[in-house]
Scaffold this active site. Structure first.
Site, PDB file in Angstrom:
ATOM      1  CB  SER A 128       2.420  -0.091  -2.980  1.00 29.33           C
ATOM      2  OG  SER A 128       3.269  -0.022  -1.870  1.00 29.33           O
ATOM      3  CG  ASP A 159       1.437   3.145  -1.153  1.00 32.80           C
ATOM      4  OD1 ASP A 159       2.567   2.755  -0.810  1.00 32.80           O
ATOM      5  OD2 ASP A 159       0.390   2.519  -0.887  1.00 32.80           O
ATOM      6  CG  ASN A 175       7.329  -4.807   3.893  1.00 32.14           C
ATOM      7  OD1 ASN A 175       6.868  -4.096   4.797  1.00 32.14           O
ATOM      8  ND2 ASN A 175       6.571  -5.640   3.194  1.00 32.14           N
TER       9      ASN A 175
END
Length: 575
Positions: A96, A309, A403
């Site tokens: 990620s 990702d 986030n």
């Protein structure tokens, strides 16, 4: 009569011979399988890294050169998981938002959700046993979970663009093949695309066509349909700048850019020429509160950053004074919840809508949801698996981490009611239109644990419908000044929390110290939690006055350092 008896006896003898012969063959095949598994475990994929690795909220994640044996064993385990669930299971190789040198792997359960918690423990135990115990541990898992190993297992695998991802995927594939699992390798894909492919396959195409083209077509077609229903743009301009973090998302964005040509103008930056996630991407922008590298910001032009990702997204812009404005996951969640409530009211649909947050959600956002939107809000521990699970309790559940990782989940019953109203000729046209709009918006949303690009497109549709630019969106409410930092500690497991990670239980005395510090700041709030992937404690603080936030955060960080086994340089509290 005698002939019949003789015939039956002969038939029984032949059947017994056939059964015995095939049983021996099955046992031999099984022994051969375990022999191959053991040989690979002790030789090609032996455990070189001697430290323990743990399956966290994002699966296993550490330095790529520590993961060969982990990926091989996860390949083995994925086959067992498929047999246990009697469904297709996904395996995604990615780290990620982590640096290029890292990598990771996670399993995707049948409905696109994260791996079941009990199997996280199984996975952690399995990847940490010695090489000579791999087969015996596999046998234990089979017995413990009562797995029918004759069931034809099926696995879908994907990977991100890291250099280490291809060899690691080959290790996983070796494990899948050693267990005689059926494999579909989709190569380089975003994490949300892999989740989508798993769900589509397990629902026999009901959710969508289980191909990458099916993914692009479903979302882009629905987007263009909804966009075509809106004419009045006011302040909205169908143009944005996108930072792709030099990751796999750039490939998906380029495809959408082509399919949405003439409807949405996307200018792509950090599309793969630079280092993955270095000074760019959603996590960098959110944590550092600054624009990414290489994106030439222009006043009031909407900018978007996704992560490596493509499952996190944040918006931002600069004003005419060059001040940076961040629109994070909290604001995306509220924008979506407000719009969905508006469409439900216009449709005259009585559908339960709820919103799920984590402790990282800004206090102002929670107050706005509760007091202004009047939408039920729940708080859960950090990690999409917790938000996703809680969101399932609502008929329509909106969830986002600050986030930018999140989505909207619709129960089948809610979708059926919405689509029924959308085609009900007996009700006023305005109700039909709102329900029809909502029905198409559902198809833009990738409900499988969050999709940065899908989320971005939903935001664009809402802003378009309202005629808003990013500045108008920001005016919905005002965030409290906040800050996140990390404190290195000797052992992150020394920190335990409760109340959705908002209160610290251990080490003793730390929560009391935090409470004393918080009491000094107007509208102060702070919590600490251990990282799921590294030996650090994450510190979050917010308060009313921006001039206090640096000192506030430093005081809490110092308390963590002193009471939780801090290592390295001690935090300094500014005077």
């Amino acid at each position: 009569m005698l002939n019949n008896i003789a015939l039956k006896f002969l038939s029984f003898k032949l059947f017994s011979h056939f059964l015995t012969k095939n049983l021996k063959r099955t046992m031999a095949d099984s022994m051969d399988v375990f022999s191959i598994i053991e040989n690979l475990a002790k030789n090609q994929y032996k455990k070189v890294y001697r430290g323990d690795v743990q399956y966290g909220t994002a699966g296993f994640r550490t330095r790529a050169d520590h993961l060969d044996h982990v990926l091989y064993r996860m390949g083995l385990l994925t086959v067992l998981r498929s047999q246990a669930k009697k469904a297709v299971i996904g395996i995604m190789i990615t780290a990620s938002h982590n640096p290029e040198a890292d990598n990771g792997v996670k399993l995707v359960d049948p409905q696109g959700e994260m791996l079941e918690a009990s199997w996280e423990e199984i996975a952690t135990k399995f990847v940490n046993v010695d090489d000579d115990k791999v087969v015996s541990t596999l046998r234990e898992i089979i017995k413990q979970e009562n797995i029918d190993t004759s069931f034809p297992a099926s696995v879908i695998i994907g990977r991100d663009t890291r250099k280490s991802s291809l060899p690691l995927s080959q290790a996983a594939i070796a494990g899948i093949k050693a267990m005689n699992g059926k494999l579909q390798d989709f190569g380089v894909v975003t994490t949300p695309q892999l989740h989508y492919l798993v769900v589509c396959t397990n629902t026999n195409g009901t959710y969508g066509i289980p191909t990458l083209d099916g993914y692009y077509e479903k979302i882009s077609k629905a987007f263009k349909t909804v966009a075509g229903m809106t004419n009045d743009r006011d302040k909205y301009l169908a143009r944005l700048q996108l930072d792709a973090a030099n990751g796999v998302g750039s490939m998906a964005i380029k495809e959408f850019k082509t399919r949405l040509s003439g409807v949405l103008d996307i200018e792509i930056f950090n599309s793969g020429d630079g280092e993955l996630n270095l000074n760019c991407g959603a996590d960098y922008v959110k944590i550092q509160q600054v624009p990414p590298l290489n994106v030439p910001l222009q006043p009031y032009v909407r900018c978007v950053s996704i992560d490596g990702d493509a499952d996190r997204v944040v918006y931002y812009f600069t004003d005419d004074q060059n001040k940076f404005h961040l629109l994070d996951g909290d604001r995306i969640a509220i924008l979506m919840a407000a719009y969905l409530k508006e469409l439900l009211l216009q449709s005259h649909l009585d559908v339960q809508l709820g919103l799920v947050q984590t402790a990282y959600a800004n206090g102002s956002s929670t107050a706005y949801i509760t007091d202004t939107l009047k939408v039920p809000v729940a708080c859960v521990p950090t990690g999409v698996k917790y938000l996703h699970h809680k969101a399932l309790e609502f008929e329509i559940g909106v969830y986002f981490e600050a986030n930018g990782h999140g989505t909207v989940i619709f129960k089948d019953s809610a979708v059926q009611r919405i689509r029924s109203v959308a085609c009900d000729k007996s009700i006023p046209e305005s109700q039909q239109l709102a329900a029809r709009n909502l029905s198409h918006v559902i198809d833009v949303i990738n409900q499988t644990v969050g999709d940065a690009i899908s989320d971005m497109l939903v935001v664009e549709l809402i802003l378009r419908a309202k005629g808003w630019d990013a500045a108008a969106w920001e005016k919905m409410y005002q965030d409290l000044p906040c800050k996140q930092v990390k404190v290195k500690v000797q052992d992150r497991n020394a920190i335990t929390t409760t109340d959705a990670e908002r209160r610290c239980v251990l080490p003793k005395g730390l929560q009391e110290r935090i409470d004393e510090i918080v009491a000094k700041y107007s509208k102060g709030r702070s919590f600490v939690r251990p990282s799921g992937t590294e030996d650090v404690v994450r510190v979050y603080a917010e308060c009313e006055n921006a001039s206090d936030i640096e000192k506030f955060t430093a005081e809490v960080s110092l308390a963590v350092f002193q009471l939780a086994g801090g290592v390295g340089t001690e935090p300094v509290v500014p005077s």
